[in-house]
Design a protein around this motif. Sequence first.
Motif, PDB file in Angstrom:
ATOM      1  N   SER A  96       0.629  -1.299   0.123  1.00 40.50           N
ATOM      2  CA  SER A  96       0.030   0.073  -0.086  1.00 40.50           C
ATOM      3  C   SER A  96       0.716   0.822  -0.136  1.00 40.50           C
ATOM      4  O   SER A  96       0.336   2.327  -0.246  1.00 40.50           O
ATOM      5  CB  SER A  96      -1.068   0.151   1.556  1.00 40.50           C
ATOM      6  N   ILE A  99       1.647   2.215  -3.677  1.00 39.39           N
ATOM      7  CA  ILE A  99       0.271   2.290  -4.079  1.00 39.39           C
ATOM      8  C   ILE A  99       0.470   3.700  -4.083  1.00 39.39           C
ATOM      9  O   ILE A  99      -0.146   4.918  -4.831  1.00 39.39           O
ATOM     10  CB  ILE A  99      -0.351   1.630  -3.727  1.00 39.39           C
ATOM     11  N   TYR A 100       0.876   3.835  -2.540  1.00 37.05           N
ATOM     12  CA  TYR A 100       0.142   5.559  -2.963  1.00 37.05           C
ATOM     13  C   TYR A 100       1.462   6.277  -3.116  1.00 37.05           C
ATOM     14  O   TYR A 100       1.392   7.715  -3.807  1.00 37.05           O
ATOM     15  CB  TYR A 100       0.921   5.987  -0.427  1.00 37.05           C
TER      16      TYR A 100
END
Length: 123
Positions: A96, A99-100
């Motif tokens: 994550s 992805i951020y």
Amino acid sequence: MIILINKLINFGKVLVIPLGIIIIIPIILAILNIMGIKSYDIILLVIMIITSLISGLSMGSKITKHGYLHGIVLGVVLSLIMFLFSLIFDSSYKLSTLIYYLIIIVSTTVGSMIGIQKNIKKN
């Protein structure tokens, strides 16, 4: 050489907005978290997307060509700065997190392309 210095100065001016928001917004969200509001991650993501988009728009309005490249460079610089902050304050990395950072790069790229189109339409 003078052109390079002017480009670096313009690039620095564009970085002031997101860096200011990166510092101020987490403080506000931490206070909200202490009060019991648990929307920290979603709000932070939305704010970073908006901030990156605005920074890209600002960058795109100052250039005449290759808005996507300037947007990618700005997004990578912002992601590296945030990565350095996360190295200092947090040591856990997940998918994550990657992805951020990719969302930040994409939103600055899109903002820069929109900004250059607005700049072209003005002229």
